[in-house]
Design an enzyme around this catalytic site. Structure first.
Site, PDB file in Angstrom:
ATOM      1  N   ASP A   9      12.581  -9.292  44.125  1.00  0.00           N
ATOM      2  CA  ASP A   9      11.504  -9.528  43.161  1.00  0.00           C
ATOM      3  C   ASP A   9      11.489 -11.028  42.857  1.00  0.00           C
ATOM      4  O   ASP A   9      12.487 -11.725  43.085  1.00  0.00           O
ATOM      5  CB  ASP A   9      11.778  -8.720  41.895  1.00  0.00           C
ATOM      6  CG  ASP A   9      10.795  -9.026  40.798  1.00  0.00           C
ATOM      7  OD1 ASP A   9       9.583  -8.916  41.034  1.00  0.00           O
ATOM      8  OD2 ASP A   9      11.237  -9.406  39.694  1.00  0.00           O
ATOM      9  N   ASP A  11       9.527 -12.886  39.694  1.00  0.00           N
ATOM     10  CA  ASP A  11       9.582 -13.243  38.271  1.00  0.00           C
ATOM     11  C   ASP A  11      10.719 -12.517  37.558  1.00  0.00           C
ATOM     12  O   ASP A  11      10.779 -11.289  37.550  1.00  0.00           O
ATOM     13  CB  ASP A  11       8.252 -12.895  37.597  1.00  0.00           C
ATOM     14  CG  ASP A  11       7.113 -13.753  38.106  1.00  0.00           C
ATOM     15  OD1 ASP A  11       7.110 -14.957  37.798  1.00  0.00           O
ATOM     16  OD2 ASP A  11       6.237 -13.227  38.817  1.00  0.00           O
ATOM     17  N   ASP A 167      14.756  -6.894  38.431  1.00  0.00           N
ATOM     18  CA  ASP A 167      15.208  -7.189  37.063  1.00  0.00           C
ATOM     19  C   ASP A 167      14.560  -6.304  36.023  1.00  0.00           C
ATOM     20  O   ASP A 167      14.888  -6.406  34.844  1.00  0.00           O
ATOM     21  CB  ASP A 167      14.929  -8.661  36.725  1.00  0.00           C
ATOM     22  CG  ASP A 167      13.439  -8.940  36.572  1.00  0.00           C
ATOM     23  OD1 ASP A 167      12.685  -8.655  37.524  1.00  0.00           O
ATOM     24  OD2 ASP A 167      13.033  -9.427  35.505  1.00  0.00           O
TER      25      ASP A 167
END
Length: 222
Positions: A9, A11, A167
């Site tokens: 991922d 961001d 995240d």
């Protein structure tokens, strides 16, 4: 090692753009003498929520709100913060280790391609990633698995040959729905209790080697 590729991922995982986003909106609310409700700031899905955030601020400020001026100030503030923003702690070492192991690298992000590529190019990391799969290239955002399926398609690999790194809980859900094993490194604003679907959960990428992480992942059921 049966793992051939790693899919990250962007961001909040590769770069802590979540903090700069929150800070930019917090500053803009305070400029109007208001406090941002941070408890509901982050959505439980990927994609752009900018319009919704401006509508909320406009409602709090009232008729005098100037969205164009607000947007210009906020983006300038965030751009300045990004001048010195690099990879999240531990990620550079993991990427170097992955390169040494001959692992292929990809990004699967709900953000636009120009955002992901631009930030990685700024830090000199773009060339490390063979594949980018981004939110403006798929019909739905995470937790929908479309962006992970696109990354796997571009890698030409089945899901069991790759590992995702996320995240957020909705990012983990997207990876798992695409058939991937997923390592969760919850960001500062995520609810840790919502990561049950992850194959492995870590407090950060620092302090452990990628090889140690992948050994644990390979020992887990697919």
């Amino acid at each position: 090692m049966t793992i051939k590729a790693l899919i990250f991922d962007f961001d909040g995982l590769l770069m802590d753009t979540e903090t700069t986003l929150l800070d930019s909106w917090r500053a803009e609310w305070r400029r109007h003498g208001l406090e941002l409700d941070e408890s509901t700031f982050f959505a439980d899905h990927g994609g752009d929520t900018t319009d919704e955030k401006y509508e909320l601020l406009a409602g709090a400020v009232g008729p005098g709100f100037d969205r164009a001026a607000s947007h210009a100030r906020r983006t300038a503030y965030r751009d300045e913060r990004h001048r010195t923003l690099g990879l999240t702690a531990g990620l550079d070492a993991w990427l170097r280790e992955a390169e040494g192991l001959g692992l292929r690298l990809a990004v699967a992000s709900s953000s636009r391609r120009d955002w992901v590529a631009g930030n990685l190019a700024r830090t000199g990391d773009l060339a490390r990633f063979e594949v980018l799969a981004c939110g403006d290239e798929v019909p739905a955002h995470k937790p929908d698995p479309a962006v992970y399926r696109l990354a796997l398609q571009r890698l030409g690999l089945p899901p069991e040959a790759a590992v995702a790194f996320e995240d957020t809980s909705h990012g983990v859900s997207a990876a798992v729905a695409a058939g991937l094993r997923c390592v969760a490194i919850p960001n500062l604003y995520a609810h840790n209790a919502r990561f049950d679907q992850a194959t492995l959960r870590l407090p950060s990428a620092a302090g452990t080697t990628l090889t140690e992480v992948l050994t644990q992942v390979e020992a887990a059921p697919i």
